[in-house]
Design a protein around this motif. Structure first.
Motif, PDB file in Angstrom:
ATOM      1  N   PHE A  76       0.833  -1.205   0.000  1.00  0.00           N
ATOM      2  CA  PHE A  76       0.000   0.000   0.000  1.00  0.00           C
ATOM      3  C   PHE A  76       0.869   1.257   0.000  1.00  0.00           C
ATOM      4  N   GLN A  77       1.883   1.313   0.841  1.00  0.00           N
ATOM      5  CA  GLN A  77       2.767   2.476   0.906  1.00  0.00           C
ATOM      6  C   GLN A  77       3.487   2.692  -0.422  1.00  0.00           C
ATOM      7  N   SER A  78       3.921   1.608  -1.045  1.00  0.00           N
ATOM      8  CA  SER A  78       4.596   1.706  -2.337  1.00  0.00           C
ATOM      9  C   SER A  78       3.661   2.293  -3.400  1.00  0.00           C
ATOM     10  N   GLU A  79       2.425   1.806  -3.415  1.00  0.00           N
ATOM     11  CA  GLU A  79       1.449   2.330  -4.381  1.00  0.00           C
ATOM     12  C   GLU A  79       1.140   3.800  -4.107  1.00  0.00           C
ATOM     13  N   MET A  80       1.062   4.162  -2.838  1.00  0.00           N
ATOM     14  CA  MET A  80       0.794   5.561  -2.483  1.00  0.00           C
ATOM     15  C   MET A  80       1.957   6.466  -2.925  1.00  0.00           C
ATOM     16  N   GLU A  81       3.171   5.990  -2.779  1.00  0.00           N
ATOM     17  CA  GLU A  81       4.326   6.768  -3.234  1.00  0.00           C
ATOM     18  C   GLU A  81       4.281   6.976  -4.746  1.00  0.00           C
ATOM     19  N   GLU A  83       1.577   6.973  -6.616  1.00  0.00           N
ATOM     20  CA  GLU A  83       0.482   7.912  -6.885  1.00  0.00           C
ATOM     21  C   GLU A  83       0.893   9.339  -6.539  1.00  0.00           C
ATOM     22  N   ASP A  84       1.666   9.486  -5.475  1.00  0.00           N
ATOM     23  CA  ASP A  84       2.144  10.807  -5.079  1.00  0.00           C
ATOM     24  C   ASP A  84       3.051  11.393  -6.162  1.00  0.00           C
ATOM     25  N   VAL A  85       3.909  10.556  -6.735  1.00  0.00           N
ATOM     26  CA  VAL A  85       4.782  11.008  -7.823  1.00  0.00           C
ATOM     27  C   VAL A  85       3.942  11.432  -9.031  1.00  0.00           C
ATOM     28  N   ARG A  86       2.930  10.628  -9.375  1.00  0.00           N
ATOM     29  CA  ARG A  86       2.048  10.981 -10.498  1.00  0.00           C
ATOM     30  C   ARG A  86       1.318  12.291 -10.224  1.00  0.00           C
ATOM     31  N   TYR A  87       0.825  12.436  -9.001  1.00  0.00           N
ATOM     32  CA  TYR A  87       0.112  13.654  -8.610  1.00  0.00           C
ATOM     33  C   TYR A  87       1.018  14.878  -8.739  1.00  0.00           C
ATOM     34  N   ASN A  88       2.245  14.778  -8.248  1.00  0.00           N
ATOM     35  CA  ASN A  88       3.187  15.898  -8.342  1.00  0.00           C
ATOM     36  C   ASN A  88       3.526  16.219  -9.793  1.00  0.00           C
ATOM     37  N   ASP A  89       3.628  15.190 -10.646  1.00  0.00           N
ATOM     38  CA  ASP A  89       3.875  15.424 -12.068  1.00  0.00           C
ATOM     39  C   ASP A  89       2.717  16.192 -12.704  1.00  0.00           C
ATOM     40  N   ILE A  90       1.495  15.801 -12.357  1.00  0.00           N
ATOM     41  CA  ILE A  90       0.318  16.491 -12.898  1.00  0.00           C
ATOM     42  C   ILE A  90       0.296  17.940 -12.418  1.00  0.00           C
ATOM     43  N   LEU A  91       0.589  18.164 -11.137  1.00  0.00           N
ATOM     44  CA  LEU A  91       0.622  19.531 -10.617  1.00  0.00           C
ATOM     45  C   LEU A  91       1.690  20.368 -11.315  1.00  0.00           C
ATOM     46  N   ALA A  92       2.854  19.793 -11.515  1.00  0.00           N
ATOM     47  CA  ALA A  92       3.932  20.527 -12.182  1.00  0.00           C
ATOM     48  C   ALA A  92       3.534  20.880 -13.612  1.00  0.00           C
ATOM     49  N   GLU A  93       2.887  19.954 -14.301  1.00  0.00           N
ATOM     50  CA  GLU A  93       2.446  20.213 -15.665  1.00  0.00           C
ATOM     51  C   GLU A  93       1.380  21.319 -15.689  1.00  0.00           C
ATOM     52  N   ASP A  94       0.428  21.253 -14.760  1.00  0.00           N
ATOM     53  CA  ASP A  94      -0.606  22.286 -14.686  1.00  0.00           C
ATOM     54  C   ASP A  94      -0.003  23.653 -14.352  1.00  0.00           C
ATOM     55  N   ASP A  95       0.954  23.671 -13.417  1.00  0.00           N
ATOM     56  CA  ASP A  95       1.621  24.923 -13.070  1.00  0.00           C
ATOM     57  C   ASP A  95       2.349  25.512 -14.275  1.00  0.00           C
ATOM     58  N   GLN A  96       2.993  24.657 -15.043  1.00  0.00           N
ATOM     59  CA  GLN A  96       3.704  25.118 -16.239  1.00  0.00           C
ATOM     60  C   GLN A  96       2.723  25.718 -17.241  1.00  0.00           C
ATOM     61  N   LYS A  97       1.593  25.051 -17.453  1.00  0.00           N
ATOM     62  CA  LYS A  97       0.584  25.574 -18.386  1.00  0.00           C
ATOM     63  C   LYS A  97       0.057  26.920 -17.914  1.00  0.00           C
ATOM     64  N   LEU A  98      -0.246  27.024 -16.609  1.00  0.00           N
ATOM     65  CA  LEU A  98      -0.740  28.285 -16.071  1.00  0.00           C
ATOM     66  C   LEU A  98       0.295  29.395 -16.208  1.00  0.00           C
ATOM     67  N   ARG A  99       1.546  29.054 -15.953  1.00  0.00           N
ATOM     68  CA  ARG A  99       2.624  30.039 -16.076  1.00  0.00           C
ATOM     69  C   ARG A  99       2.740  30.527 -17.517  1.00  0.00           C
ATOM     70  N   GLU A 100       2.647  29.602 -18.472  1.00  0.00           N
ATOM     71  CA  GLU A 100       2.715  29.985 -19.885  1.00  0.00           C
ATOM     72  C   GLU A 100       1.528  30.848 -20.280  1.00  0.00           C
ATOM     73  N   GLU A 101       0.321  30.489 -19.811  1.00  0.00           N
ATOM     74  CA  GLU A 101      -0.862  31.298 -20.113  1.00  0.00           C
ATOM     75  C   GLU A 101      -0.732  32.686 -19.511  1.00  0.00           C
ATOM     76  N   ARG A 102      -0.236  32.761 -18.278  1.00  0.00           N
ATOM     77  CA  ARG A 102      -0.064  34.052 -17.613  1.00  0.00           C
ATOM     78  C   ARG A 102       0.938  34.916 -18.367  1.00  0.00           C
ATOM     79  N   GLU A 103       2.047  34.316 -18.791  1.00  0.00           N
ATOM     80  CA  GLU A 103       3.054  35.057 -19.545  1.00  0.00           C
ATOM     81  C   GLU A 103       2.472  35.553 -20.865  1.00  0.00           C
TER      82      GLU A 103
END
Length: 122
Positions: A29-34, A36-56
């Motif tokens: 369970f802990q391994s799967e959660m880790e 998922e956490d990596v996937r979640y952080n990747d999605i957040l980073a991608e969304d942040d990048q898109k927002l930053r590009e739109e803002r610029e």
């Protein structure tokens, strides 16, 4: 419990490492959660990048609009001809200034009116 003692004794007799099934499940369970956490952080980073590009992009467009407005006003000053968009913009600015002056009067502050603005239309 009695069952776990028997299983541990059996594993010890066979010289095999005993792993509690609950602990194995917990580690899985802990391994799967880790993961998922990596996937979640990747999605957040991608969304942040898109927002930053739109803002610029938005900032770039706003900057171009302001540059155009400044050039238009400079042309109006040099030629003496005011374009309709500048008149509308100036009227909106004056409305906000008047509202601010009314608020200041209500608060008892001294108000200084700027009445040297001339507008000419074609």
């Amino acid at each position: 419990s009695w069952y776990q003692r028997r299983v541990r004794a059996d594993a010890k007799a066979r010289k095999v490492e005993y792993k509690d099934p609950a602990e194995v499940e917990w580690e899985k369970f802990q391994s799967e959660m880790e993961q998922e956490d990596v996937r979640y952080n990747d999605i957040l980073a991608e969304d942040d990048q898109k927002l930053r590009e739109e803002r610029e992009t938005d900032i770039g467009l706003d900057q171009k609009l302001w540059d155009y407005r400044v050039e238009s006003i400079q042309d109006s000053v040099t030629t003496g001809i005011v374009c309709p968009e500048d008149i509308t913009s100036l009227e909106e600015k004056l409305k906000f200034e008047v509202k601010d002056e009314i608020k200041k009067e209500e608060e008892g502050e001294e108000v200084q009116m700027d009445t040297d603005v001339k507008m000419e239309e074609d």
